[in-house]
Design a protein around this motif. Structure first.
Motif, PDB file in Angstrom:
ATOM      1  N   UNK A  35       0.847  -1.188   0.000  1.00  0.00           N
ATOM      2  CA  UNK A  35       0.000   0.000   0.000  1.00  0.00           C
ATOM      3  C   UNK A  35       0.887   1.243   0.000  1.00  0.00           C
ATOM      4  N   UNK A  36       0.404   2.299  -0.672  1.00  0.00           N
ATOM      5  CA  UNK A  36       1.151   3.556  -0.723  1.00  0.00           C
ATOM      6  C   UNK A  36       0.689   4.442   0.428  1.00  0.00           C
ATOM      7  N   UNK A  37       1.586   4.670   1.347  1.00  0.00           N
ATOM      8  CA  UNK A  37       1.283   5.505   2.505  1.00  0.00           C
ATOM      9  C   UNK A  37       1.815   6.930   2.310  1.00  0.00           C
ATOM     10  N   UNK A  38       1.935   7.341   1.077  1.00  0.00           N
ATOM     11  CA  UNK A  38       2.442   8.684   0.792  1.00  0.00           C
ATOM     12  C   UNK A  38       1.439   9.768   1.164  1.00  0.00           C
ATOM     13  N   UNK A  39       1.866  11.036   0.976  1.00  0.00           N
ATOM     14  CA  UNK A  39       1.008  12.164   1.336  1.00  0.00           C
ATOM     15  C   UNK A  39       1.282  13.346   0.396  1.00  0.00           C
ATOM     16  N   UNK A  40       0.345  14.288   0.400  1.00  0.00           N
ATOM     17  CA  UNK A  40       0.513  15.491  -0.404  1.00  0.00           C
ATOM     18  C   UNK A  40       1.366  16.514   0.339  1.00  0.00           C
ATOM     19  N   UNK A  44       4.038  12.787  -2.533  1.00  0.00           N
ATOM     20  CA  UNK A  44       5.289  12.089  -2.229  1.00  0.00           C
ATOM     21  C   UNK A  44       4.949  10.628  -1.939  1.00  0.00           C
ATOM     22  N   UNK A  45       5.359   9.711  -2.810  1.00  0.00           N
ATOM     23  CA  UNK A  45       5.045   8.287  -2.674  1.00  0.00           C
ATOM     24  C   UNK A  45       5.859   7.640  -1.552  1.00  0.00           C
ATOM     25  N   UNK A  46       5.204   6.741  -0.804  1.00  0.00           N
ATOM     26  CA  UNK A  46       5.882   5.995   0.257  1.00  0.00           C
ATOM     27  C   UNK A  46       5.279   4.581   0.318  1.00  0.00           C
ATOM     28  N   UNK A  47       5.673   3.708  -0.608  1.00  0.00           N
ATOM     29  CA  UNK A  47       5.118   2.348  -0.607  1.00  0.00           C
ATOM     30  C   UNK A  47       5.574   1.551   0.617  1.00  0.00           C
ATOM     31  N   UNK A  48       4.633   0.836   1.236  1.00  0.00           N
ATOM     32  CA  UNK A  48       4.939   0.025   2.413  1.00  0.00           C
ATOM     33  C   UNK A  48       4.290  -1.346   2.253  1.00  0.00           C
ATOM     34  N   UNK A  49       4.966  -2.370   2.744  1.00  0.00           N
ATOM     35  CA  UNK A  49       4.500  -3.746   2.632  1.00  0.00           C
ATOM     36  C   UNK A  49       3.749  -4.151   3.898  1.00  0.00           C
TER      37      UNK A  49
END
Length: 254
Positions: free
Chosen positions: A159-164, A215-220
Motif C-alpha cells: 500500500x502507498x502511505x504517501x502524502x501530499x 510524495x510516494x511511500x510504498x509500504x509492505x
C-alpha cells in the motif's frame, strides 16, 4: 500376511492388544507397493472375533479392490470336498455381509499340491492395486500430542502511505508605473483631467505561488498466522496429522 496375536485372549482385558496389533498391520500395508491380494487366514471357524478383524481390514481397502481379499480357512481336521467348500464359502460371505463375494480357500494340516496350485491360480487372475491415502482407523492410535507453534505468511500486499506536500513560494515583485503625483500642481491637474505630468512610481505586486505534489511511500503489509499441529500417535510412535490448529495472526508493516 500373518497376524500373530490378532485373536490373543491371554491378556486380562479381552481385546487389549487389538490397537498395537492392528497398528502393525496398517504399517505393513503402508510399506507395501503393488498388492495382488490380502490373505485373511483363520483357523477353526469364522466367528465373531474373526468377523471383527475382517471388518477392520476390509475398511482399509477401497471398494474397487475389496475382491482382492481372499479368505483362507487353515488347519482343517475334516476331509473337504467341493460341495463342502461351496457350503463354507457361502457361510463366510454371508457372515461378512459387505456385498462382495470373496474368494475362499481351505487347507488341512498338510496342503496338497492341487490346493496350493488352486490358490496360486486365483492370485494370478486378480488385478494389482495400490493403497493410497490409507484411512487409519481409530483403534490404531494410542494418544494425541501437540506440536510446537509455527508461523506461516498467509498474505502480503503493498500500500502507498504517501502524502501530499504543499510548497508556497513568494514571487512578489515591484514594478514602476506612471502615475500623476497629487503632491505637485501638474500632477494635481492631471488627476482633475487637465494636462499634467506623470511620474514613475514603484508599485508592489504580490505573487504567492502554491505547488502541490504527492510524495510516494510504498509500504509492505505482511500477515502472519501462528499454527499448531495436533497429531494422533499410533502405538508404534508414527504421528499422523489430525488438525492444523489456528492460534492467532498478526500484521507487520515495513
Amino acid at each position: 500376511m500373518d497376524g500373530p496375536g490378532f485373536f490373543d485372549n491371554s491378556s486380562e482385558i479381552l481385546g487389549a492388544n487389538d490397537g498395537p496389533n492392528f497398528c502393525k498391520l496398517v504399517k505393513a500395508l503402508e510399506e507395501s507397493g503393488s498388492i495382488v491380494a490380502i490373505l485373511y487366514v483363520y483357523t477353526d471357524r469364522f466367528a465373531i472375533p474373526q468377523k471383527i478383524w475382517f471388518d477392520r481390514l476390509n475398511g482399509l481397502i477401497p471398494e474397487e479392490s475389496k475382491g482382492n481379499i481372499i479368505v483362507v480357512h487353515n488347519k482343517l481336521n475334516e476331509v473337504f470336498n467341493l460341495e463342502k467348500k461351496v457350503e463354507y464359502k457361502f457361510q463366510v460371505n454371508n457372515l461378512i455381509e459387505d456385498g462382495t463375494q470373496h474368494s475362499y480357500a481351505w487347507f488341512g494340516w498338510e496342503a496338497p499340491d492341487d490346493q496350493v496350485q488352486s490358490l496360486l491360480s486365483e492370485l494370478e487372475r486378480l488385478p494389482v492395486f495400490q493403497l493410497q491415502d490409507l484411512k487409519v482407523p481409530e483403534i490404531c492410535y494410542e494418544k494425541e500430542v501437540e506440536g510446537p507453534e509455527y508461523e506461516e505468511v498467509i498474505g502480503t500486499r503493498i500500500e502507498d502511505h504517501g502524502s501530499e506536500v504543499r510548497t508556497v513560494t513568494d514571487r512578489s515583485y515591484f514594478k514602476t508605473v506612471e502615475k500623476y503625483n497629487p503632491n505637485t500642481i501638474t500632477g494635481f491637474l492631471g488627476l482633475k483631467g487637465w494636462p499634467g505630468a506623470k511620474k514613475g512610481v514603484q508599485v508592489y505586486v504580490p505573487n504567492m505561488v502554491t505547488e502541490t505534489k504527492f510524495i510516494s511511500k510504498p509500504m509492505t503489509h505482511r500477515t502472519t498466522a501462528t499454527y499448531q499441529n495436533i497429531y494422533k500417535v499410533r502405538f508404534d510412535g508414527t504421528k499422523d496429522l489430525k488438525e492444523k490448529k489456528w492460534l492467532r495472526q498478526k500484521e507487520d508493516v515495513f
